[in-house]
Design an enzyme around this catalytic site. Sequence first.
Site, PDB file in Angstrom:
ATOM      1  N   TYR A 168      45.801  15.462  19.376  1.00 22.84           N
ATOM      2  CA  TYR A 168      45.563  16.390  20.475  1.00 22.84           C
ATOM      3  C   TYR A 168      46.516  17.584  20.408  1.00 22.84           C
ATOM      4  O   TYR A 168      46.135  18.721  20.660  1.00 22.84           O
ATOM      5  CB  TYR A 168      45.713  15.689  21.829  1.00 22.84           C
ATOM      6  CG  TYR A 168      45.224  16.562  22.962  1.00 22.84           C
ATOM      7  CD1 TYR A 168      43.882  16.551  23.328  1.00 22.84           C
ATOM      8  CD2 TYR A 168      46.084  17.430  23.631  1.00 22.84           C
ATOM      9  CE1 TYR A 168      43.410  17.373  24.341  1.00 22.84           C
ATOM     10  CE2 TYR A 168      45.626  18.257  24.641  1.00 22.84           C
ATOM     11  CZ  TYR A 168      44.283  18.221  24.994  1.00 22.84           C
ATOM     12  OH  TYR A 168      43.820  19.040  25.984  1.00 22.84           O
TER      13      TYR A 168
ATOM     14  N   PHE B 193      30.120  46.005  21.331  1.00 21.01           N
ATOM     15  CA  PHE B 193      29.463  44.783  20.885  1.00 21.01           C
ATOM     16  C   PHE B 193      29.132  43.975  22.141  1.00 21.01           C
ATOM     17  O   PHE B 193      29.904  43.970  23.098  1.00 21.01           O
ATOM     18  CB  PHE B 193      30.327  43.970  19.917  1.00 21.01           C
ATOM     19  CG  PHE B 193      29.570  42.777  19.391  1.00 21.01           C
ATOM     20  CD1 PHE B 193      28.553  42.938  18.469  1.00 21.01           C
ATOM     21  CD2 PHE B 193      29.837  41.499  19.857  1.00 21.01           C
ATOM     22  CE1 PHE B 193      27.816  41.860  18.019  1.00 21.01           C
ATOM     23  CE2 PHE B 193      29.097  40.409  19.405  1.00 21.01           C
ATOM     24  CZ  PHE B 193      28.082  40.591  18.482  1.00 21.01           C
ATOM     25  N   THR B 194      27.985  43.286  22.121  1.00 22.20           N
ATOM     26  CA  THR B 194      27.462  42.618  23.326  1.00 22.20           C
ATOM     27  C   THR B 194      28.505  41.773  24.071  1.00 22.20           C
ATOM     28  O   THR B 194      28.814  42.044  25.233  1.00 22.20           O
ATOM     29  CB  THR B 194      26.263  41.729  22.947  1.00 22.20           C
ATOM     30  OG1 THR B 194      26.648  40.917  21.831  1.00 22.20           O
ATOM     31  CG2 THR B 194      25.066  42.573  22.548  1.00 22.20           C
TER      32      THR B 194
ATOM     33  N   ASP C 130      38.803  44.361  16.783  1.00 21.05           N
ATOM     34  CA  ASP C 130      37.810  43.302  16.621  1.00 21.05           C
ATOM     35  C   ASP C 130      37.704  43.134  15.112  1.00 21.05           C
ATOM     36  O   ASP C 130      37.026  43.902  14.439  1.00 21.05           O
ATOM     37  CB  ASP C 130      36.470  43.698  17.244  1.00 21.05           C
ATOM     38  CG  ASP C 130      35.413  42.610  17.050  1.00 21.05           C
ATOM     39  OD1 ASP C 130      35.606  41.740  16.171  1.00 21.05           O
ATOM     40  OD2 ASP C 130      34.393  42.632  17.756  1.00 21.05           O
TER      41      ASP C 130
ATOM     42  N   LYS D  84      32.053  34.768  10.663  1.00 16.66           N
ATOM     43  CA  LYS D  84      31.587  35.808   9.745  1.00 16.66           C
ATOM     44  C   LYS D  84      32.455  35.808   8.480  1.00 16.66           C
ATOM     45  O   LYS D  84      32.284  34.948   7.643  1.00 16.66           O
ATOM     46  CB  LYS D  84      31.589  37.162  10.440  1.00 16.66           C
ATOM     47  CG  LYS D  84      30.431  37.368  11.414  1.00 16.66           C
ATOM     48  CD  LYS D  84      30.617  36.695  12.739  1.00 16.66           C
ATOM     49  CE  LYS D  84      29.563  37.102  13.744  1.00 16.66           C
ATOM     50  NZ  LYS D  84      30.082  37.341  15.068  1.00 16.66           N
TER      51      LYS D  84
ATOM     52  N   ARG E  48      16.237  44.538  16.795  1.00 14.71           N
ATOM     53  CA  ARG E  48      17.323  45.197  17.512  1.00 14.71           C
ATOM     54  C   ARG E  48      16.777  46.551  17.974  1.00 14.71           C
ATOM     55  O   ARG E  48      16.971  47.569  17.331  1.00 14.71           O
ATOM     56  CB  ARG E  48      18.546  45.370  16.615  1.00 14.71           C
ATOM     57  CG  ARG E  48      19.348  44.088  16.426  1.00 14.71           C
ATOM     58  CD  ARG E  48      20.325  43.839  17.543  1.00 14.71           C
ATOM     59  NE  ARG E  48      19.979  42.739  18.408  1.00 14.71           N
ATOM     60  CZ  ARG E  48      20.838  41.863  18.914  1.00 14.71           C
ATOM     61  NH1 ARG E  48      22.103  41.916  18.606  1.00 14.71           N
ATOM     62  NH2 ARG E  48      20.452  40.929  19.738  1.00 14.71           N
TER      63      ARG E  48
ATOM     64  N   PHE F 236      15.554  39.198  24.845  1.00 13.95           N
ATOM     65  CA  PHE F 236      15.134  39.104  23.435  1.00 13.95           C
ATOM     66  C   PHE F 236      15.151  37.677  22.900  1.00 13.95           C
ATOM     67  O   PHE F 236      14.403  37.338  22.000  1.00 13.95           O
ATOM     68  CB  PHE F 236      15.994  40.017  22.543  1.00 13.95           C
ATOM     69  CG  PHE F 236      17.474  39.746  22.609  1.00 13.95           C
ATOM     70  CD1 PHE F 236      18.249  40.330  23.591  1.00 13.95           C
ATOM     71  CD2 PHE F 236      18.086  38.917  21.679  1.00 13.95           C
ATOM     72  CE1 PHE F 236      19.619  40.095  23.656  1.00 13.95           C
ATOM     73  CE2 PHE F 236      19.454  38.671  21.731  1.00 13.95           C
ATOM     74  CZ  PHE F 236      20.223  39.257  22.733  1.00 13.95           C
TER      75      PHE F 236
HETATM   76  C1  LIG Z   1      29.967  37.766  16.327  1.00 15.17           C
HETATM   77  C2  LIG Z   1      30.795  38.839  16.851  1.00 15.17           C
HETATM   78  C3  LIG Z   1      31.629  38.656  17.958  1.00 15.17           C
HETATM   79  C4  LIG Z   1      31.612  37.384  18.803  1.00 15.17           C
HETATM   80  O1  LIG Z   1      31.994  36.272  18.074  1.00 15.17           O
HETATM   81  P1  LIG Z   1      31.338  34.820  18.319  1.00 15.17           P
HETATM   82  O2  LIG Z   1      32.047  33.951  17.334  1.00 15.17           O
HETATM   83  O3  LIG Z   1      29.862  34.936  18.060  1.00 15.17           O
HETATM   84  O4  LIG Z   1      31.638  34.428  19.713  1.00 15.17           O
HETATM   85  C5  LIG Z   1      32.437  39.715  18.336  1.00 15.17           C
HETATM   86  N1  LIG Z   1      32.429  40.882  17.674  1.00 15.17           N
HETATM   87  C6  LIG Z   1      31.632  41.100  16.623  1.00 15.17           C
HETATM   88  C7  LIG Z   1      31.662  42.411  15.926  1.00 15.17           C
HETATM   89  C8  LIG Z   1      30.787  40.090  16.177  1.00 15.17           C
HETATM   90  O5  LIG Z   1      29.974  40.331  15.132  1.00 15.17           O
END
Ligand SMILES: *Cc1c(COP(=O)(O)O)cnc(C)c1O
Length: 461
Positions: A76, A128-129, A219, A262, A386, A453
């Site tokens: 843990y 970004f969303t 980011d 990613k 998109r 979407f």
């Molecule tokens: C995917 C992504 C995120 C969010 O990350 P998650 O692991 O999906 O929560 C943030 N910024 C960018 C540019 C991304 O492509």
Amino acid sequence: MSKLDKRSWAEPFKIKMVELLKMTTEEQREKAIKEAGYNTFLLKSEDVYIDLLTDSGTSAMSDRQWSGMMMGDEAYAGSRNFYNLDAAMKKYYGYKYLIPTHQGRGAENILSQVMIKKGDIVPGNMYFTTTRLHQELAGGTFVDVIIDEAHDSENPHPFKGNIDLNKLEAVIKKYGANKIPYVCVAVTVNLAGGQPVSMANLKEVRKLTQKHDIKIMLDMTRIAENAYFIQQREKGYARKSIAAIVKEICSNTDGATFSGKKDALVNIGGFLVLNDKDAYEEASNLVVVYEGLHTYGGMAGRDMEAMAIGIEESVQDEHMKARVGQVLYLGEMMKKAEIPIVQPTGGHGVFIDAKKFLPHLKQDQFPAQVLAAELYADAGIRTMERGIVSAGRNAKTGDHYFPKLELVRLTIPRRVYTQAHMDVIAESVERVYERRTKIKGLKMIYEPKYLRFFQARFSKL
Ligand SMILES: *Cc1c(COP(=O)(O)O)cnc(C)c1O
């Protein structure tokens, strides 16, 4: 980079295990996409041949990563794997403090809560969303300061992710530096089509923000891909390694959020990194509330180990040359066939301009949505809309937003598909392009209230 050399990016690995795919007939696919309401999110993965829905969490791990999974220390507190991840982060990114999270948005939530006060302004290079939503939930307002070229699909600018310094300066002047907790710089910019930021631009932003005592938060989700473009395109970087460029980017910032799904070649995981001790202490207190103890933050020990190894693999020159090389290869095939795509080709995918592909359709007949459905029906290739469907409706008027860019995204997972798959994709797009004038639009027959979407359903006009 100018000439297409098919061998130049050949994969620096060989395949040890394969996942067999179900092959389907056109008839079966027509039926499947109809049943899915012409929405690729509603297809069963089993019915998909080449899955280009996203590059998030869909990469293939190496044998080293899989053996790392067996070394998971699932204690843990104080797991060995946390310290390995911390060491990899410090070695390759150079930040002082690490807070693991279950994925990128977990880190965005904590950063936003620690840094943003109600009424604050957060400038960034295109939104970004999830990032923007967490900034807003914390009481902030996002302001886009990306260069204008980013909004034009045909503009060939080599660093379309760059920040417009005049726009940023105007925002600082208008709201005052004390209203701006940090500038959010994304490398690369996902929604602009995987477009990079130049080192020169980042350093200019650093100079300007330091003058006003404003922090820069990265980011850094696709930082290695961004570093590859700097190496290939920016003066003075041709002989520098990806690893050195990645570290130089980080050194010009104060902290970062990271989705390990990613660049870092894992299926799940993320983190927040900071240099400021006070902010770190507050964040490592908050992570306990939302994610888990500060030495695992929602990840299993084995996932932290795989990510530590994946970070190291992601900054190898030969890996990145093959990764981005494969995407550029697909982009070149499309250009040769005169398919209208976003230029230049980005780091993680090829984006088709559906307005130009299907000029006879009005935007509220959902050209990108129907093109994605057609690509699936033709060869079992799953892509993502998109455009107008993703953009949603204006809450006040109830009308659709009509975004400038109406795109179909072909996102390439890392180390998963071969060059022959890329050929099949390009051939399929060409086939659909040949019969484009016969393609009819769609009408929406079910519309969810939020993020429509994902679950909207359509029928053919
Ligand atoms: C995917 C992504 C995120 C969010 O990350 P998650 O692991 O999906 O929560 C943030 N910024 C960018 C540019 C991304 O492509």
